[in-house]
Design an enzyme around this catalytic site. Sequence first.
Site, short mmCIF file in Angstrom:
data_model
loop_
_atom_site.label_atom_id
_atom_site.label_comp_id
_atom_site.label_asym_id
_atom_site.label_seq_id
_atom_site.Cartn_x
_atom_site.Cartn_y
_atom_site.Cartn_z
N HIS A 34 2.47 10.64 1.28
CA HIS A 34 2.70 9.21 1.03
C HIS A 34 1.49 8.44 1.53
O HIS A 34 1.42 8.03 2.69
CB HIS A 34 3.99 8.76 1.74
CG HIS A 34 4.40 7.35 1.43
ND1 HIS A 34 5.70 6.91 1.56
CD2 HIS A 34 3.70 6.26 0.99
CE1 HIS A 34 5.77 5.63 1.24
NE2 HIS A 34 4.55 5.20 0.90
N HIS A 36 -1.25 5.60 -0.17
CA HIS A 36 -1.77 4.79 -1.29
C HIS A 36 -3.27 4.76 -1.11
O HIS A 36 -3.76 4.21 -0.11
CB HIS A 36 -1.20 3.38 -1.24
CG HIS A 36 0.29 3.34 -1.31
ND1 HIS A 36 0.98 3.15 -2.48
CD2 HIS A 36 1.24 3.51 -0.34
CE1 HIS A 36 2.28 3.19 -2.24
NE2 HIS A 36 2.47 3.40 -0.95
N HIS A 214 9.47 4.79 -4.24
CA HIS A 214 9.77 4.09 -2.99
C HIS A 214 11.21 3.56 -3.08
O HIS A 214 11.57 2.93 -4.10
CB HIS A 214 8.83 2.90 -2.81
CG HIS A 214 7.46 3.24 -2.36
ND1 HIS A 214 6.66 4.14 -2.99
CD2 HIS A 214 6.72 2.76 -1.31
CE1 HIS A 214 5.50 4.22 -2.35
NE2 HIS A 214 5.51 3.39 -1.32
N GLU A 217 12.96 1.18 1.84
CA GLU A 217 11.97 0.71 2.85
C GLU A 217 12.51 -0.62 3.36
O GLU A 217 12.89 -0.72 4.53
CB GLU A 217 10.59 0.56 2.21
CG GLU A 217 9.52 0.03 3.16
CD GLU A 217 8.16 -0.23 2.49
OE1 GLU A 217 8.11 -0.29 1.24
OE2 GLU A 217 7.15 -0.39 3.22
N ASP A 295 0.87 5.98 4.63
CA ASP A 295 1.12 4.86 3.71
C ASP A 295 -0.18 4.14 3.35
O ASP A 295 -0.78 4.44 2.31
CB ASP A 295 2.15 3.90 4.31
CG ASP A 295 2.96 3.14 3.26
OD1 ASP A 295 2.78 3.42 2.08
OD2 ASP A 295 3.77 2.28 3.65
N ASP A 296 -0.61 3.19 4.19
CA ASP A 296 -1.83 2.41 3.93
C ASP A 296 -2.64 2.37 5.23
O ASP A 296 -2.67 1.35 5.93
CB ASP A 296 -1.44 0.99 3.50
CG ASP A 296 -0.63 1.01 2.22
OD1 ASP A 296 -1.20 1.19 1.15
OD2 ASP A 296 0.61 0.87 2.32
N1 HPA Z 1 5.59 -0.20 -0.07
C1 HPA Z 1 5.60 -0.58 -1.35
N2 HPA Z 1 4.49 -0.66 -2.07
C2 HPA Z 1 3.33 -0.34 -1.50
C3 HPA Z 1 3.27 0.05 -0.19
C4 HPA Z 1 4.47 0.14 0.56
O1 HPA Z 1 4.52 0.49 1.76
N3 HPA Z 1 1.97 0.29 0.08
C5 HPA Z 1 1.28 0.06 -1.05
N4 HPA Z 1 2.10 -0.33 -2.02
ZN ZN Z 2 4.08 3.31 0.27
#
Ligand code: HPA
Ligand code: ZN
Length: 362
Positions: A34, A36, A214, A217, A295-296
Amino acid sequence: MTDLTQPPPHLPFEAIARERLPALLRAMPKAELHLHIEGSLEPELIFRLAQRNGVALPYPNVEALRAAYAFTDLQSFLDIYYAGASVLRHESDFFDMAWAYFERAAADGVVHAELFFDPQTHTARGVPMRDVVVGLSHACARAHAEFGISASLILCFLRHLSEEEALATLEEALPYREHFIGVGLDSSERGHPPEKFARVFARARELGLHLVAHAGEEGPPAYIESALDVLQVERIDHGVRCTDSPALMARLARLRMPLTVCPLSNVKLCVFPTLSAHNLPQLLEAGICATVNSDDPAYFGGYVGDNYVQTFAALPQLGARQAWQLAANSIEASFARPADKLRWRQALDDCFARAVPSQPGA
Ligand code: HPA
Ligand code: ZN
């Protein structure tokens, strides 16, 4: 036949001292599922690409940009994340971004990575689909050649846009079908339930693509259920809100449906107030196939190694056994070939066996 879900029977996890955990967490072979790739753009690279491409940024310097990374929820992050991605214009920009990620991943013991990318963010600015996919794909090939990391791409649809736009994006990407292994669903979750994308996921399934989304969250357990029932996904990205529904938790455990959990992201986006309040121990305790991911990482304060180390430091319930379990889960949950999974599982077990102190006098 090795059961990928079970630890080696005689490994004394309790003999591994807590002080040894940070080094072990970084070194152990793991998959990152996971990530991006646009979220790995560090402020320094954003400024370098902005200059190279003549793009004006609404921040005077790296420090001012980094200071804006104070998020209150998912949307407040996405607004800055899409602005950062606007510096990506050419194939070489996509290559450079992904290469910088692989250098970090190699240092964190990543043996396999499945990278999300958001083509609609780029094609909407006139960047050809080809340049996005081919630039990223070249970096994946080089990561394999130089670091031995097996890497593949998952094309994500932006859920705040329409299903018609997602369908058009999938068709536009089909000439590059050999460069990606699956599709995902990301961006603003609330108000955009998985079932909005039923047809495009059915089309991707017909094409033999892997399916992830996703869900859970910020959205409710019902979104996790419709990702499973309507989209028929093979993994849930995040999914942490499943703990609001004991029945759903039991279902996820029974299916061994993987959750790609991202602890630092969850704290930065206020899904949990602190790392010590994170529900990762509860997910593992329930027998759910949870994994740890970044994630990011450029926006949330750490790459996958940092996610492991900081989460274990904050949660005393997590020790060597859980470290092994999370890495084994990441291998099991990947879309890699069975022979590769077995090889990494063996390497993981060997890594833990080496971490056990030898008996005095033995
Ligand atoms: N959630 C949803 N979309 C996203 C995320 C995330 O954590 N990071 C980049 N796009
Ligand atoms: Zn994500």
